[in-house]
Scaffold this motif. Sequence first.
Motif, PDB file in Angstrom:
ATOM      1  N   LEU A 241       1.267 -20.008 -39.514  1.00  0.00           N
ATOM      2  CA  LEU A 241       0.243 -20.144 -40.164  1.00  0.00           C
ATOM      3  C   LEU A 241      -0.688 -18.798 -40.502  1.00  0.00           C
ATOM      4  CD1 LEU A 241      -0.823 -23.417 -38.707  1.00  0.00           C
ATOM      5  CD2 LEU A 241      -0.078 -23.130 -40.811  1.00  0.00           C
ATOM      6  N   SER A 242      -0.416 -17.607 -39.763  1.00  0.00           N
ATOM      7  CA  SER A 242      -1.006 -16.257 -40.026  1.00  0.00           C
ATOM      8  C   SER A 242      -0.456 -15.536 -41.145  1.00  0.00           C
ATOM      9  CB  SER A 242      -0.905 -15.443 -38.713  1.00  0.00           C
ATOM     10  OG  SER A 242       0.519 -15.088 -38.848  1.00  0.00           O
ATOM     11  N   ASN A 243       0.489 -15.962 -41.894  1.00  0.00           N
ATOM     12  CA  ASN A 243       0.989 -15.014 -42.944  1.00  0.00           C
ATOM     13  C   ASN A 243       1.417 -15.906 -43.997  1.00  0.00           C
ATOM     14  OD1 ASN A 243       3.498 -16.360 -42.115  1.00  0.00           O
ATOM     15  ND2 ASN A 243       4.455 -14.425 -41.294  1.00  0.00           N
ATOM     16  N   TYR A 244       1.618 -17.246 -44.185  1.00  0.00           N
ATOM     17  CA  TYR A 244       1.949 -17.849 -45.336  1.00  0.00           C
ATOM     18  C   TYR A 244       1.208 -17.756 -46.710  1.00  0.00           C
ATOM     19  CZ  TYR A 244      -1.611 -21.454 -45.243  1.00  0.00           C
ATOM     20  OH  TYR A 244      -2.909 -22.295 -45.577  1.00  0.00           O
ATOM     21  N   THR A 245       0.007 -17.598 -46.526  1.00  0.00           N
ATOM     22  CA  THR A 245      -0.733 -16.831 -47.617  1.00  0.00           C
ATOM     23  C   THR A 245      -0.399 -15.954 -48.432  1.00  0.00           C
ATOM     24  OG1 THR A 245      -2.486 -15.724 -46.489  1.00  0.00           O
ATOM     25  CG2 THR A 245      -2.998 -18.228 -46.684  1.00  0.00           C
ATOM     26  N   HIS A 246       0.641 -15.059 -47.910  1.00  0.00           N
ATOM     27  CA  HIS A 246       1.292 -14.088 -48.959  1.00  0.00           C
ATOM     28  C   HIS A 246       2.011 -14.877 -50.036  1.00  0.00           C
ATOM     29  CE1 HIS A 246      -0.002 -10.761 -46.359  1.00  0.00           C
ATOM     30  NE2 HIS A 246       0.458 -11.127 -45.243  1.00  0.00           N
ATOM     31  N   LEU A 247       2.299 -16.124 -49.720  1.00  0.00           N
ATOM     32  CA  LEU A 247       3.318 -16.792 -50.578  1.00  0.00           C
ATOM     33  C   LEU A 247       2.625 -17.657 -51.685  1.00  0.00           C
ATOM     34  CD1 LEU A 247       6.028 -17.622 -47.918  1.00  0.00           C
ATOM     35  CD2 LEU A 247       5.901 -15.815 -49.546  1.00  0.00           C
ATOM     36  N   SER A 248       1.295 -17.640 -51.472  1.00  0.00           N
ATOM     37  CA  SER A 248       0.547 -18.457 -52.481  1.00  0.00           C
ATOM     38  C   SER A 248       0.839 -18.388 -53.707  1.00  0.00           C
ATOM     39  CB  SER A 248      -1.068 -18.387 -51.961  1.00  0.00           C
ATOM     40  OG  SER A 248      -1.293 -18.750 -50.795  1.00  0.00           O
ATOM     41  N   LYS A 249       0.673 -17.231 -54.208  1.00  0.00           N
ATOM     42  CA  LYS A 249       0.885 -16.910 -55.587  1.00  0.00           C
ATOM     43  C   LYS A 249       2.332 -17.334 -56.173  1.00  0.00           C
ATOM     44  CE  LYS A 249       0.376 -13.638 -59.453  1.00  0.00           C
ATOM     45  NZ  LYS A 249       0.352 -12.254 -59.784  1.00  0.00           N
ATOM     46  N   ILE A 250       3.316 -17.004 -55.387  1.00  0.00           N
ATOM     47  CA  ILE A 250       4.720 -17.397 -55.759  1.00  0.00           C
ATOM     48  C   ILE A 250       5.036 -18.991 -55.851  1.00  0.00           C
ATOM     49  CG2 ILE A 250       6.896 -17.407 -54.850  1.00  0.00           C
ATOM     50  CD1 ILE A 250       6.250 -14.517 -53.945  1.00  0.00           C
TER      51      ILE A 250
ATOM     52  N   TYR B 198       6.134  -9.542 -50.734  1.00  0.00           N
ATOM     53  CA  TYR B 198       6.665 -10.936 -50.238  1.00  0.00           C
ATOM     54  C   TYR B 198       7.424 -11.580 -51.457  1.00  0.00           C
ATOM     55  CZ  TYR B 198       4.360  -9.889 -45.725  1.00  0.00           C
ATOM     56  OH  TYR B 198       3.840  -9.360 -44.804  1.00  0.00           O
ATOM     57  N   ALA B 199       8.515 -12.473 -51.038  1.00  0.00           N
ATOM     58  CA  ALA B 199       9.113 -12.814 -52.133  1.00  0.00           C
ATOM     59  C   ALA B 199       9.482 -14.462 -51.915  1.00  0.00           C
ATOM     60  CB  ALA B 199      10.762 -12.238 -52.069  1.00  0.00           C
ATOM     61  N   GLY B 200       9.098 -14.961 -50.944  1.00  0.00           N
ATOM     62  CA  GLY B 200       9.503 -16.458 -50.594  1.00  0.00           C
ATOM     63  C   GLY B 200       9.626 -16.783 -49.315  1.00  0.00           C
ATOM     64  N   SER B 201      10.568 -17.981 -49.092  1.00  0.00           N
ATOM     65  CA  SER B 201      10.512 -18.337 -47.799  1.00  0.00           C
ATOM     66  C   SER B 201      12.213 -18.797 -47.806  1.00  0.00           C
ATOM     67  CB  SER B 201       9.692 -19.524 -47.491  1.00  0.00           C
ATOM     68  OG  SER B 201       9.869 -20.033 -46.260  1.00  0.00           O
ATOM     69  N   THR B 202      12.614 -18.812 -46.471  1.00  0.00           N
ATOM     70  CA  THR B 202      13.967 -19.499 -45.994  1.00  0.00           C
ATOM     71  C   THR B 202      13.979 -19.870 -44.834  1.00  0.00           C
ATOM     72  OG1 THR B 202      16.295 -19.373 -46.375  1.00  0.00           O
ATOM     73  CG2 THR B 202      15.334 -17.349 -45.437  1.00  0.00           C
TER      74      THR B 202
END
Length: 189
Positions: free
Chosen positions: A18-27, A76-80
């Motif tokens: 929850l401290s870094n997920y906002t880096h993915l908001s646009k993607i 930042y590119a996404g999540s896995t």
Amino acid sequence: MNIPHLENEYVKLSLLDLSNYTHLSKIAEEKDLVFYSPSAISPPEKLKEYVECAVNRYYNKTAIPFIIYDKKKKAYAGSTRFALINWKNKVLHIGWTWIGSEFQGSGLNKQMKFLMLQYAFETLEFDKVEFRVDERNIKSRKAVEKLGAKLEGILRKDTLMLDGFKRSTCCYGILKEEWPSIKTNRFNS
């Protein structure tokens, strides 16, 4: 549970929380990015719920979610994630992967999957890594096959999608004894 440090010259995988997920908001707002997923990541409230669920599973030791950082593009590119971790039977899944359109086809997915497979087999010493892919998602199926995973079967109409469609899921796997050959032939060439 130790937080794995997975990184090479192309990609860095850090714990998603929850401290870094906002880096993915646009993607996460990209249209149809997770069309074949039963989970929503857009609008922002859904992305937060998605991350909260992943974090809860991390604390229950059944998942390790990652935020993907492309070191070449410095973005930042996404999540896995590793998920459905079965510590007793030494089996886990790699999945819940989504990367932004500008990173697709760049080799980023192959690099991060290499790091994840290497960690699963060589550090955790697991016996098997599985991948589950929507039968209709030909692009992801080919990507998993290109990694060296073998189709083990299809679970017919096993997952309810957001739009009410009941998908069939292709189950792929890589065994520990297959990893050395896959590592040499699929990743070192």
